[in-house]
Design a protein around this motif. Sequence first.
Motif, PDB file in Angstrom:
ATOM      1  N   HIS A 296       2.483   3.967  -0.473  1.00 26.77           N
ATOM      2  CA  HIS A 296       1.595   3.048  -0.960  1.00 26.77           C
ATOM      3  C   HIS A 296       1.127   1.980   0.019  1.00 26.77           C
ATOM      4  N   ASP A 297       1.819   1.930   1.204  1.00 27.21           N
ATOM      5  CA  ASP A 297       1.572   0.934   2.108  1.00 27.21           C
ATOM      6  C   ASP A 297       1.663   1.377   3.720  1.00 27.21           C
TER       7      ASP A 297
ATOM      8  N   SER B 167      -5.804   5.476  -2.236  1.00 21.48           N
ATOM      9  CA  SER B 167      -6.595   5.032  -2.999  1.00 21.48           C
ATOM     10  C   SER B 167      -8.133   5.203  -2.518  1.00 21.48           C
TER      11      SER B 167
END
Length: 224
Positions: free
Chosen positions: A136-137, A173
Amino acid sequence: MLKHNLRTPASGSERTLSKRLGYDALRVLCRTVAVWLYGLRVEGRELWPATGGGLICANHQSMFDPPLVGLTCPRRMNYLARDTLFRVPGLSQLITFLDAIPIDREGGGLAGLKETLRRLKAGELVLIFPEGTRTHDGEVAPLKPGFISVARRSRVPLIPVGLDGAYQAWPRSAPFPRFGRVAVVIGEPISAHQVAAFSDDDLLRELSRRMKACHHQARQLRHQ
């Protein structure tokens, strides 16, 4: 549960000439794209095992990761794919051609586990992402221990791999990829003997340490 009308995927000498040549052609194509569009840089190619099975353990940054790892290796690599992807037009034909191993997550993935073990014991390389999902990062998430039983039963080395830049090029995303720079670092394998000697907790920590070191090195390489 999804049912497949597929034969057991071929491996090794069972593969047709067209599949072997097709894989080599796709690897050259992906390498060309990665170098020209993403400035791909690679370190540690000499650490790929020349023969025998191996469980390749890479951090998972984006959907670019399987071809990025595969194009750095002179040997054919085996990939895992969610069984639902075999219903996606176009992609289904591609992953079937590549003899991807279907994984039924809802059903426990037993058939995929058996096929993975079969290929490893047949002396092939199989790529997995021990984090279990895309980051996610951009950092390496805690590893899940599911790979440990496969490593112990197959008695093959674990090859740590670190990628960087793939997250920036195609984060989870984003619907489409972007341009950027990517780097891949192959680390020192954990031998089958070492795998057997480690406790489960120690093996998890050691693989995580090596993957994070490869990722850190890949990040530095990408910015050089």
